[in-house]
Design a protein around this motif. Structure first.
Motif, PDB file in Angstrom:
ATOM      1  N   GLY A   1      46.397  40.950  39.997  1.00  0.00           N
ATOM      2  CA  GLY A   1      46.359  40.166  38.701  1.00  0.00           C
ATOM      3  C   GLY A   1      45.524  40.020  37.853  1.00  0.00           C
ATOM      4  N   VAL A   2      44.637  40.926  38.271  1.00  0.00           N
ATOM      5  CA  VAL A   2      43.252  41.074  37.284  1.00  0.00           C
ATOM      6  C   VAL A   2      43.795  41.780  35.674  1.00  0.00           C
ATOM      7  CG1 VAL A   2      41.318  42.181  36.764  1.00  0.00           C
ATOM      8  CG2 VAL A   2      42.067  41.548  39.270  1.00  0.00           C
TER       9      VAL A   2
ATOM     10  N   ALA B   1      40.152  46.414  46.819  1.00  0.00           N
ATOM     11  CA  ALA B   1      40.795  45.404  45.838  1.00  0.00           C
ATOM     12  C   ALA B   1      41.469  44.381  47.021  1.00  0.00           C
ATOM     13  CB  ALA B   1      41.009  46.186  44.600  1.00  0.00           C
ATOM     14  N   LEU B   2      41.862  45.059  47.232  1.00  0.00           N
ATOM     15  CA  LEU B   2      43.354  44.414  48.847  1.00  0.00           C
ATOM     16  C   LEU B   2      42.631  43.336  49.633  1.00  0.00           C
ATOM     17  CD1 LEU B   2      45.821  47.511  49.355  1.00  0.00           C
ATOM     18  CD2 LEU B   2      46.241  45.528  47.586  1.00  0.00           C
ATOM     19  N   GLN B   3      41.640  44.005  49.836  1.00  0.00           N
ATOM     20  CA  GLN B   3      41.255  42.455  51.288  1.00  0.00           C
ATOM     21  C   GLN B   3      39.957  41.834  50.450  1.00  0.00           C
ATOM     22  OE1 GLN B   3      41.818  42.726  53.992  1.00  0.00           O
ATOM     23  NE2 GLN B   3      43.063  44.934  53.698  1.00  0.00           N
ATOM     24  N   PHE B   4      39.721  42.185  49.029  1.00  0.00           N
ATOM     25  CA  PHE B   4      38.528  40.766  48.596  1.00  0.00           C
ATOM     26  C   PHE B   4      39.871  40.484  48.136  1.00  0.00           C
ATOM     27  CE2 PHE B   4      37.544  39.185  44.412  1.00  0.00           C
ATOM     28  CZ  PHE B   4      35.673  38.823  44.924  1.00  0.00           C
ATOM     29  N   PHE B   5      40.627  40.094  47.708  1.00  0.00           N
ATOM     30  CA  PHE B   5      42.111  39.333  46.630  1.00  0.00           C
ATOM     31  C   PHE B   5      42.254  38.700  48.508  1.00  0.00           C
ATOM     32  CE2 PHE B   5      41.020  41.478  43.191  1.00  0.00           C
ATOM     33  CZ  PHE B   5      40.823  40.683  42.590  1.00  0.00           C
TER      34      PHE B   5
ATOM     35  N   SER C   1      43.204  33.234  40.110  1.00  0.00           N
ATOM     36  CA  SER C   1      43.167  33.568  39.194  1.00  0.00           C
ATOM     37  C   SER C   1      41.177  34.243  38.273  1.00  0.00           C
ATOM     38  CB  SER C   1      43.111  33.200  37.403  1.00  0.00           C
ATOM     39  OG  SER C   1      42.531  32.448  37.163  1.00  0.00           O
ATOM     40  N   TRP C   2      41.310  35.406  38.212  1.00  0.00           N
ATOM     41  CA  TRP C   2      40.486  36.376  37.072  1.00  0.00           C
ATOM     42  C   TRP C   2      39.720  35.268  36.325  1.00  0.00           C
ATOM     43  CZ3 TRP C   2      38.411  39.812  39.809  1.00  0.00           C
ATOM     44  CH2 TRP C   2      37.170  40.464  38.929  1.00  0.00           C
TER      45      TRP C   2
END
Length: 257
Positions: free
Chosen positions: A106-107, A72-76, A84-85
């Protein structure tokens, strides 16, 4: 095998960073001595443009399953500021650490599906129990992960009719221990009754074998939160592997019992 004595010098947290240091801070804050000995290095996405392409193409009904907090960290980290999601898109996570990473990115909480925090395991099987009742026929699913990994979740969704793809948001690397970390490991091996190796992945145990090729694990004690990790630790030669529920609170309870 009987449980060894309760006098514990420190818990060796082998999760990747930044999770290792976060766990160490939590454990120390609850009177448990702990040190970070990550058994996995993390690098960013090899193709950030591909991550952005997948994100831009999301629409209602899609699911993104994140295999870990670092996924998740590297995706965002690949997305432009302020992204924004998208409405109607589900995010899925196998455990609370990944849920926390998604929320920090922010999801919305209502868009996230994950096993209950009281679940016996945090894994793909537990996550699927939360998702299986949905109609997956023709729905796009993206598994956000590193370079390869276990394919059970993807195969299960494909059998349910989903259109499954993979997107690599990070790369897993061999760990790079400092001399101080190596000294901590050797002290733990020399005084096995006063250390607990908190193991978080089977792949990490492979790195441990390479980092300490001459180690005698017969008197070493591991804590493992999943049967697959427990089996790999026993195969390496750990004399004692104690099951522990997922989450740092369970580790505190185990160590201070």
């Amino acid at each position: 095998m009987s449980q060894p004595g309760r006098a514990v010098c420190r818990v060796l947290v082998t999760r990747p960073e930044p999770q290792a240091s976060e766990w160490v801070a939590q454990l120390r804050g609850h009177q448990v001595q702990a040190e970070a000995l990550p058994l996995m290095g993390i690098a960013g996405a090899p193709a950030p443009a591909r991550v952005r392409e997948v994100f831009a193409g999301l629409h209602g009904g899609a699911l993104l399953m994140f295999v870990s907090p670092n996924a998740a960290l590297q995706f965002f980290a690949c997305l432009p500021p302020g992204a924004s999601w998208p409405a109607g898109v589900q995010a899925a996570a196998t455990g609370p650490g990944t849920v926390a990473a998604l929320r920090a990115a922010g999801v919305p909480a209502g868009a996230i599906t994950a096993p209950d925090e009281a679940a016996a395991q945090f894994d793909s099987e537990a996550l699927w129990e939360q998702l299986r009742a949905q109609d997956w026929q023709g729905r796009p699913v993206w598994v956000v992960r590193g370079d390869g990994g276990r394919d059970w979740f993807a195969a299960t969704l494909a059998q349910a009719g989903a259109e499954v793809g993979f997107v690599q948001s990070y790369a897993r690397l061999a760990p790079d221990w400092s001399p101080a970390q190596l000294a901590v490991a050797h002290q733990a091996l020399a005084e096995p009754a006063h250390a607990r190796w908190l193991l978080s992945s089977s792949e990490g145990i492979e790195h441990l074998a390479r980092l300490l090729p001459q180690a005698d694990w017969a008197k070493a004690v591991a804590l493992a939160s999943h049967p697959r990790i427990e089996a790999r630790a026993l195969a390496l030669g750990f004399g004692t592997v104690l099951p522990v529920r997922p989450g740092w609170r369970a580790v505190v309870a185990q160590v201070l019992a």
